[in-house]
Design an enzyme around this catalytic site. Structure first.
Site: not given
Length: 276
Positions: A65, A101
């Site tokens: 990420k 997220d």
């Protein structure tokens, strides 16, 4: 034939293919494919460089990420703020990094009735903890305590908190009881790493959000549930971040949340049965 995939290491456990494929089936996207690809940080750049024009997007899990931010052409403000992109959209030869997220966390908490926590303790200081801080800001939280095993590794997440305008206090997990009780405890610790703190959390928080989704429930989730607290597992977060990814990758808003939920729950049940 648009293609998509989830990348990470390890990746065999990923539930993303089940969720995305369920969405494609319910939406009538028979030509779309979605696969799981084992890929570490060193392999991300060559993988991206090798993609053809038939690729629509990628889902990214650990440890990719933060690495992805350096490899895309454009980054959303949210992904830049939290320091991590779990989504790469591929359009006209360009790469766009985004973060779903945060949306997943906010939606998971609000659908469980956790909408206005005042005091919050976050266990851990990795990429998911950083996204949790952004989600908490959306819920109106202004001050958060980070509980970590090693204070020296909390700097990056503390900086995320400052960029978000939050007041961040850092304490060690061993002294967790000093920051309890709390309206909400968010555990971003992997696997069973939070188990030793189950008794301290139980009865000392109004709600627990534990990002683990398998094996479930965790010891902490069981303890909080027995004490009468609200428990939110990692699956709702995973589900809703995937819903947002499908929206971004397909350009459609009619994403079948319940079909994806049913497919994910069935897969988790089958895995649990197979592990017994």
């Amino acid at each position: 034939m648009p293609r998509a995939a989830v990348l990470g290491s390890p990746i065999a456990h990923s539930l993303s293919p089940v969720l995305h494929r369920a969405a494609y089936a319910a939406m009538g996207l028979s030509g779309w494919t979605y696969e799981a690809v084992e890929c570490d940080e060193a392999g991300l750049a060559p993988f991206l460089d090798g993609l053809g024009g038939d690729w629509a997007g990628l889902s990214l899990t650990m440890p990719l990420k933060r690495t992805a931010l350096k490899l895309v052409d454009e980054v959303s403000e949210l992904a830049a703020t939290v320091g991590g992109a779990n989504t790469v959209l591929l359009r006209d030869g360009r790469r766009y990094g985004d973060n779903t997220d945060v949306y997943g966390i906010v939606t998971a908490l609000t659908e469980a009735g956790v909408t206005a926590p005042r005091t919050v303790a976050v266990l851990g200081a990795g990429a998911t903890a950083a996204s949790s801080l952004a989600a908490l800001r959306e819920l109106g939280v202004r001050s958060v305590t980070l509980c970590v095993r090693d204070r020296t590794r909390a700097g990056e997440t503390c900086e995320v908190g400052r960029r978000l305008g939050l007041t961040i206090e850092v304490t060690e997990l061993g002294g967790l009881e000093r920051v309890l009780p709390a309206d909400l405890v968010i555990s971003t610790l992997p696997g069973r790493a939070a188990d030793p703190y189950a008794d301290r959390v139980a009865g000392s928080c109004g709600a627990l959000f534990d990002v683990v989704y398998a094996p479930w429930p965790t010891a902490t989730a069981r303890a909080v549930e027995r004490a009468g607290g609200i428990v939110v597992g990692g699956f709702p977060m995973l589900l809703h971040q995937a819903v947002r990814q499908v929206e971004l990758m397909t350009g459609r808003r009619d994403v079948p949340v319940e079909a994806m939920r049913a497919a994910g729950e069935a897969e988790l049940a089958a895995r649990a049965a197979g592990a017994r």
